[in-house]
Design a protein around this motif. Structure first.
Motif, PDB file in Angstrom:
ATOM      1  N   PRO A  33     -28.562 -21.983 -23.833  1.00 44.35           N
ATOM      2  CA  PRO A  33     -29.974 -21.565 -23.825  1.00 44.35           C
ATOM      3  C   PRO A  33     -30.226 -20.529 -22.737  1.00 44.35           C
ATOM      4  CG  PRO A  33     -29.758 -23.643 -22.678  1.00 44.35           C
ATOM      5  CD  PRO A  33     -28.374 -23.298 -23.166  1.00 44.35           C
ATOM      6  N   VAL A  34     -31.250 -19.700 -22.948  1.00 48.45           N
ATOM      7  CA  VAL A  34     -31.642 -18.684 -21.989  1.00 48.45           C
ATOM      8  C   VAL A  34     -33.141 -18.839 -21.733  1.00 48.45           C
ATOM      9  CG1 VAL A  34     -31.783 -16.217 -21.507  1.00 48.45           C
ATOM     10  CG2 VAL A  34     -29.841 -17.117 -22.810  1.00 48.45           C
ATOM     11  N   ASP A  35     -33.510 -19.240 -20.510  1.00 51.19           N
ATOM     12  CA  ASP A  35     -34.937 -19.387 -20.189  1.00 51.19           C
ATOM     13  C   ASP A  35     -35.543 -18.010 -19.936  1.00 51.19           C
ATOM     14  OD1 ASP A  35     -34.878 -18.769 -17.169  1.00 51.19           O
ATOM     15  OD2 ASP A  35     -33.315 -20.299 -17.416  1.00 51.19           O
ATOM     16  N   PRO A  36     -36.873 -17.891 -19.908  1.00 48.52           N
ATOM     17  CA  PRO A  36     -37.515 -16.583 -19.744  1.00 48.52           C
ATOM     18  C   PRO A  36     -37.082 -15.835 -18.493  1.00 48.52           C
ATOM     19  CG  PRO A  36     -39.111 -18.192 -20.505  1.00 48.52           C
ATOM     20  CD  PRO A  36     -37.865 -18.957 -20.211  1.00 48.52           C
ATOM     21  N   GLY A  37     -36.962 -16.523 -17.363  1.00 47.71           N
ATOM     22  CA  GLY A  37     -36.542 -15.855 -16.136  1.00 47.71           C
ATOM     23  C   GLY A  37     -35.143 -15.285 -16.245  1.00 47.71           C
ATOM     24  N   THR A  38     -34.244 -16.067 -16.845  1.00 44.85           N
ATOM     25  CA  THR A  38     -32.876 -15.587 -17.038  1.00 44.85           C
ATOM     26  C   THR A  38     -32.846 -14.415 -18.000  1.00 44.85           C
ATOM     27  OG1 THR A  38     -32.015 -17.816 -16.628  1.00 44.85           O
ATOM     28  CG2 THR A  38     -30.548 -16.262 -17.732  1.00 44.85           C
ATOM     29  N   GLY A  39     -33.714 -14.455 -19.015  1.00 47.27           N
ATOM     30  CA  GLY A  39     -33.797 -13.339 -19.944  1.00 47.27           C
ATOM     31  C   GLY A  39     -34.209 -12.050 -19.255  1.00 47.27           C
ATOM     32  N   GLU A  40     -35.155 -12.153 -18.322  1.00 47.38           N
ATOM     33  CA  GLU A  40     -35.557 -10.975 -17.564  1.00 47.38           C
ATOM     34  C   GLU A  40     -34.415 -10.477 -16.680  1.00 47.38           C
ATOM     35  OE1 GLU A  40     -39.112 -11.667 -15.383  1.00 47.38           O
ATOM     36  OE2 GLU A  40     -40.234 -12.434 -17.107  1.00 47.38           O
ATOM     37  N   LEU A  41     -33.663 -11.425 -16.096  1.00 49.40           N
ATOM     38  CA  LEU A  41     -32.534 -11.048 -15.249  1.00 49.40           C
ATOM     39  C   LEU A  41     -31.445 -10.362 -16.074  1.00 49.40           C
ATOM     40  CD1 LEU A  41     -31.705 -11.224 -12.286  1.00 49.40           C
ATOM     41  CD2 LEU A  41     -30.578 -13.398 -12.798  1.00 49.40           C
ATOM     42  N   ARG A  59     -34.756 -14.144  -7.015  1.00 47.00           N
ATOM     43  CA  ARG A  59     -35.703 -14.906  -6.193  1.00 47.00           C
ATOM     44  C   ARG A  59     -37.140 -14.527  -6.527  1.00 47.00           C
ATOM     45  NH1 ARG A  59     -31.687 -14.010  -2.145  1.00 47.00           N
ATOM     46  NH2 ARG A  59     -32.820 -12.138  -1.444  1.00 47.00           N
ATOM     47  N   ALA A  60     -37.377 -13.241  -6.795  1.00 44.73           N
ATOM     48  CA  ALA A  60     -38.731 -12.794  -7.127  1.00 44.73           C
ATOM     49  C   ALA A  60     -39.236 -13.423  -8.417  1.00 44.73           C
ATOM     50  CB  ALA A  60     -38.757 -11.267  -7.232  1.00 44.73           C
ATOM     51  N   ARG A  61     -38.318 -13.840  -9.246  1.00 42.79           N
ATOM     52  CA  ARG A  61     -38.701 -14.472 -10.509  1.00 42.79           C
ATOM     53  C   ARG A  61     -38.695 -15.994 -10.419  1.00 42.79           C
ATOM     54  NH1 ARG A  61     -37.157  -9.616 -11.175  1.00 42.79           N
ATOM     55  NH2 ARG A  61     -37.804  -8.336 -12.975  1.00 42.79           N
ATOM     56  N   GLY A  62     -38.546 -16.512  -9.213  1.00 42.02           N
ATOM     57  CA  GLY A  62     -38.591 -17.949  -8.997  1.00 42.02           C
ATOM     58  C   GLY A  62     -37.330 -18.675  -9.385  1.00 42.02           C
ATOM     59  N   LEU A  63     -36.239 -17.961  -9.555  1.00 42.92           N
ATOM     60  CA  LEU A  63     -34.975 -18.602  -9.919  1.00 42.92           C
ATOM     61  C   LEU A  63     -34.295 -19.144  -8.666  1.00 42.92           C
ATOM     62  CD1 LEU A  63     -33.715 -15.926 -12.483  1.00 42.92           C
ATOM     63  CD2 LEU A  63     -34.772 -18.139 -12.983  1.00 42.92           C
ATOM     64  N   PRO A  64     -33.656 -20.304  -8.734  1.00 41.86           N
ATOM     65  CA  PRO A  64     -33.058 -20.933  -7.548  1.00 41.86           C
ATOM     66  C   PRO A  64     -31.842 -20.168  -7.043  1.00 41.86           C
ATOM     67  CG  PRO A  64     -32.481 -22.149  -9.525  1.00 41.86           C
ATOM     68  CD  PRO A  64     -33.473 -21.122  -9.951  1.00 41.86           C
TER      69      PRO A  64
END
Length: 398
Positions: A33-41, A59-64
């Motif tokens: 799966p690809v969450d929205p933040g990962t998709g943007e990355l 980090r700007a996208r709230g990813l750990p």
């Protein structure tokens, strides 16, 4: 490192959490799966950013912390990751900076202005090989290779030109006599070469298509005589006789020195509107010309009598060599040669591919080593030796 998703593979979202890279079944990969933040990355992995900047974007996208590294690991394991900082060795100014620029241009699509004639070849290699830097290393390794093409007719001249254009460092062409009008072809010997010595005309074609970093032969370009002075050992011999009989039923006598020295050789040609590619012979590992002749004699005891008549006297004055068929044979033979030179074992290894006009249906025939042949392939174990040869080539290409 300037990581990027290999730009040669087209991207499409199968759903909001599932993305597919590539279209063709041979090389397409689905990531989920690809969450929205990962998709943007993922969209930022175009080779223009280093890992530090990408971590800040994550980090700007709230990813750990560690999410970027985990994503890059997933992409690398799937064979989707490339490093734009590698560039292409041998290009002027190549290095980390220029490589990043090349990677950025590669990800830019139609607006890219990189004028590298081998750029499409590099993209193809990036699809074929999963390692991030394997495509660059493979293309660079071609510059150290020496290939000999024996025969400069419609098929041979095109094979030599294609190998040179694909970045093979030294391409020698051996032939005698002068160019006939019916031997010229687009991509091969030009019309203005009629009446010229075949080796000279073929050498000019090879030199014309040589890419940057091509090794100059003893004559100041791709060589026509192949004396080997100051040049590496032969990586491969491609046998492309103007009279396609020598490819359809290879003569064991000329192949004797290649068997003795362990030189791989590939047959290709057109005979009576029938094209053949293969076998690729790995001496001592796969069926050779003598094995094929012995097998044909077992099937048809009169075969030696026929071969003696076919091979005697002068070559056929006007071979039935259709232009489009010759081009198809030359293209396939070159692709098989490059696959072998790059470290793989193509489908012509110990096999022959055949196609005839007008239906043009390719057929494959597996050739087995003959127990009475002195090459020793039958005694040595074909599969084991072929695998070993493939590993040796992989080491050379790497």
């Amino acid at each position: 490192m300037h990581p990027m998703v290999k730009p040669a593979l087209r991207r499409a979202w199968r759903s909001l959490r599932c993305v597919q890279f590539g279209i063709t079944p041979a090389h397409a990969v689905v990531v989920s799966p690809v969450d929205p933040g990962t998709g943007e990355l993922l969209a930022l992995l175009d080779g223009t950013r280093g890992t530090e900047l990408l971590r800040a974007e994550a980090r700007a996208r709230g990813l750990p912390d560690g999410h970027l590294e985990a994503l890059l690991g997933r992409l690398a394991a799937a064979g989707l990751l490339a490093d734009a900082s590698n560039g292409r060795p041998g290009k002027p100014g190549s290095g980390a900076g220029s490589g990043a620029a090349a990677g950025a241009a590669a990800g830019a699509g139609a607006g890219a202005t990189v004028r590298d004639p081998l750029r499409a070849d590099l993209a193809s290699l990036s699809v074929v090989h999963s390692e991030p830097d394997r495509a660059v290393r493979t293309l660079a390794a071609r510059r150290a290779l020496r290939v000999q093409v024996r025969g400069a007719g419609r098929v041979g001249a095109m094979v030599a030109a294609l190998l040179s254009a694909a970045g093979v460092g030294t391409v020698e062409v051996l032939d005698s006599g002068r160019v006939e009008p019916w031997e010229t072809a687009p991509g091969g010997l030009p019309a203005e070469a009629v009446g010229e010595r075949r080796a000279t005309a073929a050498r000019r074609v090879v030199r014309r298509w040589a890419r940057g970093g091509t090794r100059a032969g003893p004559t100041g370009g791709a060589t026509g005589q192949g004396d080997g002075r100051g040049s590496p050992g032969l990586s491969l011999v491609v046998v492309t006789p103007r009279d396609g009989l020598g490819a359809y039923v290879p003569d064991p006598v000329p192949a004797g020195p290649w068997i003795t020295t362990g030189t791989p050789h590939l047959y290709a040609g057109v005979l009576e509107a029938t094209g053949t590619v293969g076998p690729l012979v790995l001496p001592g590992g796969t069926a050779c010309a003598c094995c094929l002749q012995e097998e044909l004699t077992d099937r048809e005891p009169v075969r030696p009598r026929l071969l003696a008549q076919w091979r005697s006297g002068a070559p056929h004055p006007l071979p039935a060599c259709d232009l489009a068929l010759a081009t198809a044979v030359a293209g396939l033979a070159t692709a098989h040669a490059l696959a072998f030179l790059d470290g793989d074992l193509p489908a012509s290894t110990g096999a022959r591919w055949e196609v005839s006009l007008p239906l043009l249906e390719w057929r494959a025939e597996r050739l087995r080593p003959h127990p009475d042949c002195p090459c020793g392939a039958a005694r040595g174990g074909e599969g084991e030796r072929a695998s070993a040869a493939g590993s040796a080539q992989d080491t050379m290409a790497g």
